[in-house]
Design a protein around this motif. Sequence first.
Motif, PDB file in Angstrom:
ATOM      1  N   GLY A  82      -2.602 -10.973  11.059  1.00 28.61           N
ATOM      2  CA  GLY A  82      -2.971 -10.928   9.649  1.00 28.61           C
ATOM      3  C   GLY A  82      -2.875  -9.582   8.973  1.00 28.61           C
ATOM      4  O   GLY A  82      -3.749  -9.253   8.160  1.00 28.61           O
ATOM      5  N   CYS A  83      -1.854  -8.781   9.292  1.00 28.25           N
ATOM      6  CA  CYS A  83      -1.661  -7.507   8.595  1.00 28.25           C
ATOM      7  C   CYS A  83      -0.244  -6.990   8.830  1.00 28.25           C
ATOM      8  O   CYS A  83       0.252  -7.039   9.958  1.00 28.25           O
ATOM      9  CB  CYS A  83      -2.655  -6.467   9.096  1.00 28.25           C
ATOM     10  N   GLY A  84       0.386  -6.507   7.757  1.00 26.93           N
ATOM     11  CA  GLY A  84       1.734  -5.944   7.886  1.00 26.93           C
ATOM     12  C   GLY A  84       1.766  -4.769   8.841  1.00 26.93           C
ATOM     13  O   GLY A  84       2.758  -4.506   9.516  1.00 26.93           O
ATOM     14  N   VAL A  86      -7.659  -1.036   8.026  1.00 29.76           N
ATOM     15  CA  VAL A  86      -6.196  -1.143   8.094  1.00 29.76           C
ATOM     16  C   VAL A  86      -5.567   0.148   8.622  1.00 29.76           C
ATOM     17  O   VAL A  86      -4.668   0.115   9.475  1.00 29.76           O
ATOM     18  CB  VAL A  86      -5.624  -1.493   6.711  1.00 29.76           C
ATOM     19  N   CYS A 139       2.364  -7.418   2.832  1.00 26.83           N
ATOM     20  CA  CYS A 139       0.907  -7.301   2.936  1.00 26.83           C
ATOM     21  C   CYS A 139       0.365  -8.725   3.068  1.00 26.83           C
ATOM     22  O   CYS A 139       0.803  -9.621   2.341  1.00 26.83           O
ATOM     23  CB  CYS A 139       0.314  -6.663   1.694  1.00 26.83           C
ATOM     24  N   PHE A 140      -0.585  -8.950   3.958  1.00 28.29           N
ATOM     25  CA  PHE A 140      -1.011 -10.304   4.317  1.00 28.29           C
ATOM     26  C   PHE A 140      -1.726 -11.055   3.215  1.00 28.29           C
ATOM     27  O   PHE A 140      -1.972 -12.252   3.333  1.00 28.29           O
ATOM     28  CB  PHE A 140      -1.859 -10.289   5.580  1.00 28.29           C
ATOM     29  N   ILE A 196      -4.975  -1.920   1.742  1.00 27.60           N
ATOM     30  CA  ILE A 196      -5.474  -3.036   0.927  1.00 27.60           C
ATOM     31  C   ILE A 196      -6.481  -3.807   1.764  1.00 27.60           C
ATOM     32  O   ILE A 196      -6.127  -4.430   2.767  1.00 27.60           O
ATOM     33  CB  ILE A 196      -4.298  -3.913   0.472  1.00 27.60           C
ATOM     34  N   THR A 212      -7.683  -7.902   9.882  1.00 26.10           N
ATOM     35  CA  THR A 212      -8.323  -6.602  10.080  1.00 26.10           C
ATOM     36  C   THR A 212      -9.839  -6.670   9.840  1.00 26.10           C
ATOM     37  O   THR A 212     -10.618  -6.830  10.763  1.00 26.10           O
ATOM     38  CB  THR A 212      -7.683  -5.564   9.149  1.00 26.10           C
ATOM     39  N   ASN A 235       0.863  -1.187   0.000  1.00 21.55           N
ATOM     40  CA  ASN A 235       0.000   0.000   0.000  1.00 21.55           C
ATOM     41  C   ASN A 235       0.896   1.233   0.000  1.00 21.55           C
ATOM     42  O   ASN A 235       2.117   1.132   0.087  1.00 21.55           O
ATOM     43  CB  ASN A 235      -1.007  -0.033   1.164  1.00 21.55           C
TER      44      ASN A 235
HETATM   45  C1  5HY Z   1      -1.952  -5.679   4.876  1.00 17.33           C
HETATM   46  N1  5HY Z   1      -3.810  -4.749   3.954  1.00 17.33           N
HETATM   47  O1  5HY Z   1      -1.153  -6.427   5.426  1.00 17.33           O
HETATM   48  C2  5HY Z   1      -3.324  -6.029   4.455  1.00 17.33           C
HETATM   49  C3  5HY Z   1      -4.124  -6.538   5.615  1.00 17.33           C
HETATM   50  C4  5HY Z   1      -5.489  -6.980   5.274  1.00 17.33           C
HETATM   51  O2  5HY Z   1      -2.870  -2.715   3.503  1.00 17.33           O
HETATM   52  N2  5HY Z   1      -1.680  -4.403   4.509  1.00 17.33           N
HETATM   53  C5  5HY Z   1      -2.808  -3.867   3.950  1.00 17.33           C
HETATM   54  O3  5HY Z   1      -6.399  -6.563   5.925  1.00 17.33           O
HETATM   55  O4  5HY Z   1      -5.649  -7.744   4.331  1.00 17.33           O
END
Ligand code: 5HY
Length: 243
Positions: free
Chosen positions: A180-182, A147, A76-77, A44, A116, A9
């Motif tokens: 589950g999120c960076g 996020v 990003c997950f 994302i 998230t 992102n």
């Molecule tokens: C992430 N979205 O790791 C995913 C997390 C998600 O911007 N970075 C983001 O909710 O999928």
Amino acid sequence: MHIRLINPNTTASMTEKIGAAGLKVAAAGTVVSATNPDAGPVSIESHFDEAISAVGVLEEIRRGEQEGVDAYVIACFGDPGLLAARELTAAPVIGIAEAAFHLATLISTRFSVVTTLGRTCIIAEHLLQSYGFAHHCRKVRAAEIPVLDLEDDGACALGRIVDECRRARDEDGVGSIVLGCGGMADLTDEIREAVGLPIVEGVTAAVKLAESLVSLRLGTSKHGDLAFPRSKPFTGRFAYLGN
Ligand code: 5HY
């Protein structure tokens, strides 16, 4: 060795946080740099966001190849663009979801994921299936936080994540929890303290796996489907991607 963390992102504060978390666990002598694409979604949270962010990831891989990067992490997950990214380089490319799943199965027979928004759970479920970890994962849960609440101290994102992790601990019969999120990369210690279970965080997991692969001189195989793409022209605004 130089490890490049790519935040797919375009939120620079999250990229900085991801870089700091990676550097904190990197071995002495490992250079860690973090970038994000110039163009794309600020966060994302859907299939659409993911599809667009994948182009940005590929542009960052091409940029890293000119800089002599030794390994890449897609932070990003959803691991957006992972296989396409592996086609563009002989260096290892690791997605934070894939890395976290691997490590969670090394320390527990069953794990749950806490991400998230509920609408992104299916993305993690699809990855669990395609990577062959579905039978290790009891449940993909959502803290129902956007996020970018992770960038806003006032949004009490941490409290909601801890509550969902405690529900996973008490209801899922698991031995560990995958974040589950960076954007959760800086919360691991606080969550572990509050929940009392091993917490597996993808950015740090991916950095250690990348270091292992580089030190073992194991890069992305150029034999078979991950060979460099065949040369061809691209048209229109993607002409710069052709050769
Ligand atoms: C992430 N979205 O790791 C995913 C997390 C998600 O911007 N970075 C983001 O909710 O999928």
